[in-house]
Design a protein around this motif. Structure first.
Motif, PDB file in Angstrom:
ATOM      1  N   TRP A  75       0.843  -1.200   0.000  1.00  0.00           N
ATOM      2  CA  TRP A  75       0.000   0.000   0.000  1.00  0.00           C
ATOM      3  C   TRP A  75       0.877   1.248   0.000  1.00  0.00           C
ATOM      4  O   TRP A  75       1.674   1.452   0.917  1.00  0.00           O
ATOM      5  N   PRO A  76       0.750   2.142  -0.999  1.00  0.00           N
ATOM      6  CA  PRO A  76       1.634   3.305  -1.094  1.00  0.00           C
ATOM      7  C   PRO A  76       1.260   4.395  -0.102  1.00  0.00           C
ATOM      8  O   PRO A  76       0.103   4.476   0.359  1.00  0.00           O
ATOM      9  N   SER A  78       0.590   7.344  -0.590  1.00  0.00           N
ATOM     10  CA  SER A  78      -0.416   8.251  -1.135  1.00  0.00           C
ATOM     11  C   SER A  78      -1.842   7.721  -1.009  1.00  0.00           C
ATOM     12  O   SER A  78      -2.792   8.391  -1.416  1.00  0.00           O
ATOM     13  N   SER A  79      -2.035   6.532  -0.438  1.00  0.00           N
ATOM     14  CA  SER A  79      -3.371   5.959  -0.300  1.00  0.00           C
ATOM     15  C   SER A  79      -4.273   6.889   0.516  1.00  0.00           C
ATOM     16  O   SER A  79      -3.853   7.430   1.545  1.00  0.00           O
ATOM     17  N   TYR A 177       9.463  -0.955   0.821  1.00  0.00           N
ATOM     18  CA  TYR A 177       8.118  -0.751   1.363  1.00  0.00           C
ATOM     19  C   TYR A 177       8.108  -1.006   2.871  1.00  0.00           C
ATOM     20  O   TYR A 177       7.556  -0.235   3.663  1.00  0.00           O
ATOM     21  N   HIS A 180       9.911   1.617   4.887  1.00  0.00           N
ATOM     22  CA  HIS A 180       9.185   2.888   4.954  1.00  0.00           C
ATOM     23  C   HIS A 180       8.260   2.923   6.165  1.00  0.00           C
ATOM     24  O   HIS A 180       8.118   3.981   6.804  1.00  0.00           O
ATOM     25  N   HIS A 199      10.580   0.708  -8.231  1.00  0.00           N
ATOM     26  CA  HIS A 199       9.405   1.076  -7.434  1.00  0.00           C
ATOM     27  C   HIS A 199       9.257   2.596  -7.277  1.00  0.00           C
ATOM     28  O   HIS A 199       8.759   3.078  -6.259  1.00  0.00           O
ATOM     29  N   TRP A 202       5.856   4.028  -6.501  1.00  0.00           N
ATOM     30  CA  TRP A 202       5.429   3.905  -5.097  1.00  0.00           C
ATOM     31  C   TRP A 202       6.082   4.990  -4.240  1.00  0.00           C
ATOM     32  O   TRP A 202       5.425   5.652  -3.447  1.00  0.00           O
ATOM     33  N   HIS A 203       7.394   5.175  -4.424  1.00  0.00           N
ATOM     34  CA  HIS A 203       8.144   6.098  -3.571  1.00  0.00           C
ATOM     35  C   HIS A 203       8.080   7.543  -4.054  1.00  0.00           C
ATOM     36  O   HIS A 203       8.277   8.462  -3.259  1.00  0.00           O
ATOM     37  N   TYR A 209      13.199   6.705  -2.578  1.00  0.00           N
ATOM     38  CA  TYR A 209      13.474   5.264  -2.570  1.00  0.00           C
ATOM     39  C   TYR A 209      14.773   4.980  -1.808  1.00  0.00           C
ATOM     40  O   TYR A 209      14.824   4.107  -0.929  1.00  0.00           O
TER      41      TYR A 209
END
Length: 476
Positions: A75-76, A78-79, A177, A180, A199, A202-203, A209
């Motif tokens: 789950w990023p 920014s969700s 991930y 983080h 990725h 995502w980052h 990253y």
């Protein structure tokens, strides 16, 4: 953390989410699992989570009263769920952070089992498995955990809530991930193997990253292990806030300098964890002990050895552990030899950085490449490998990107584009036949696609299995 009746949301109903939800329930928390999907598989998983509320089809709304979110790795940041949590002041943990918080002291020591941690763009799984093999050879009860093998939550609780013995030490693979979402992680020793763009969707950026990868060094107690061939990994050590006395330890394929691991006359050498390291070094194995002895795999072995030695493992156990190690499938795996041509399956090389490492291990090469590029470019990869290429067989949706890079940087290399519009076994049989037609005795046909596989195959494993099957078909 006082868990009894604490309202906790678990984001994601995947494997790690289900594990976290069960652990939190057993601690007495009031658990709600949210997932944006709604499929028969997810409904079956939800039905098995007794005593846990599950909301499918809505992964964006923060339930009222939530005091903590535990998220699955994918789950990023920014969700919408996390943005709402940030506004409400609700902390967000990953499964690794939860595991770290739930560690318990080992009997007789008063301290939890130490973690030896590994991250990097490529090579994490192999290095952690090598490390676990070395620790086992040293007589320690251990496991490869985290982003591989045993769930890190299961590992930290093993032996405390059941009849099994707890682990003495854990070899932990950590993705960017997971790092983080692990704000309090402080491990015994850690290694960053390499850094390459991955990725970034995502980052958000390469800088973000790299910063998440660098979290693995924060609070290290004994050693921060970095790659001498990748200055970015050393820079992460320089930026880290570590405990007093923690040392920077480099690894590389040349003769080692002070506080380094390296190679001298086909011997693996430690010049970091020895008495009077300014004058002395210790033999910890040989290149022949590494399986397979490709350059990047030797580097993986040195990183694993550095972490093991930081923990106090003796040189003989390092050697024995490396000898006992067997890599997972589809990682520079020898498939066989047909008509004097060697066939290598490195289907796990799903990005350009991994493919470059594989291409450096062989010469001359008939290269099978292509698939889903995931936004990658191929000029640097082709430039570095051009002198080793006999020919190339291109496959997949984004083959044109590699073809154009070959035209720019290796225009004399013959190229066949195979299996257009085909998938599965039929496609791979055509690909291998094309590669065999281009290869000469002494060559290596190398499946190192530098791309994801899902446009033609179920996953990289199926791609590798079908490659091996097609190679065996050549002998018929």
């Amino acid at each position: 953390m006082q868990w009894q009746s604490l309202p906790v949301v678990v984001a994601g109903l995947g494997v790690s989410g289900v594990s976290a939800a069960r652990v939190l329930r057993d601690l007495g928390a009031e658990v709600t699992v949210v997932d944006g999907g709604d499929s028969p598989v997810l409904r079956d998983r939800a039905a098995e989570l007794t005593g846990i509320s599950v909301r499918l089809g809505d992964g964006d709304t923060l339930p009222e009263g939530t005091r903590l979110i535990v998220t699955s790795p994918g789950w990023p940041p920014s969700s919408p769920l996390f943005l709402a949590a940030e506004q409400a002041g609700v902390p967000i943990w990953g499964d690794v952070e939860l595991a770290w918080q739930l560690r318990k002291p080992l009997p007789g020591t008063g301290e939890p089992a130490p973690w030896l941690a590994v991250t990097g763009t490529n090579g994490k799984t192999t290095t952690v498995q090598m490390l676990a093999s070395i620790l086992t050879a040293a007589g320690k009860r251990t496991a490869a955990v985290g982003n591989v093998g045993v769930s890190v939550l299961d590992a930290v609780l093993a032996g405390f809530d059941n009849e099994a013995e707890p682990y003495d030490v854990l070899a932990v693979e950590l993705s960017s991930y997971q790092l983080h979402w692990a704000p309090s992680l402080r491990v015994h020793s850690a290694a960053v193997l390499n850094l390459a763009p991955d990725h970034l969707d995502w980052h958000g950026s390469m800088a973000a990253y790299a910063a998440d990868k660098g979290r693995i060094f924060n609070g290290n107690q004994v050693a921060c292990v970095y790659n001498l061939a990748d200055p970015a990994t050393e820079e992460l050590v320089r930026e880290a806030d570590v405990e007093e006395g923690c040392r920077a330890v480099g690894f590389g394929l040349d003769a080692p300098g002070l506080s380094q691991f390296g190679v001298v006359d086909d011997l693996l050498v430690d010049r970091a964890f020895v008495p009077d390291r300014a004058k002395n070094a210790a033999e910890i194995g040989s290149v022949a002990d590494v399986n397979p002895p490709a350059p990047h795999n030797i580097a993986n072995a040195l990183a694993a050895a550095a972490l093991a030695r930081a923990y106090g493992v003796d040189a003989m156990a390092v050697r024995d552990g490396l000898r006992a190690f067997r890599p997972d499938a589809h990682r520079i795996a020898l498939v066989g030899e047909v008509a004097g041509v060697t066939y290598i399956d490195d289907s796990k090389a799903t990005n350009t950085h991994a493919a470059a490492a594989s291409l450096r291990a062989y010469d001359p090469i008939v290269w099978i490449a292509g698939g889903l590029a995931k936004g990658a470019t191929f000029d640097e990869l082709v430039q570095g490998a051009a002198s080793r290429l006999r020919a190339a067989v291109l496959i997949g949706a984004d083959r044109a990107l590699i073809r154009e890079a070959l035209a720019r940087h290796a225009p004399d290399v013959p190229v066949i584009e195979a299996a257009e519009g085909q998938t599965g076994a039929v496609a791979m049989a055509e690909v291998v036949t094309a590669a065999a037609s281009l290869a000469q005795p002494g060559d290596t046909v190398l499946l190192a696609p530098a791309c994801a596989s899902m446009d033609m195959f179920t996953n990289y494993g199926e791609r590798g299995d079908l490659f091996a099957e097609a190679v065996r078909g050549l002998t018929k």
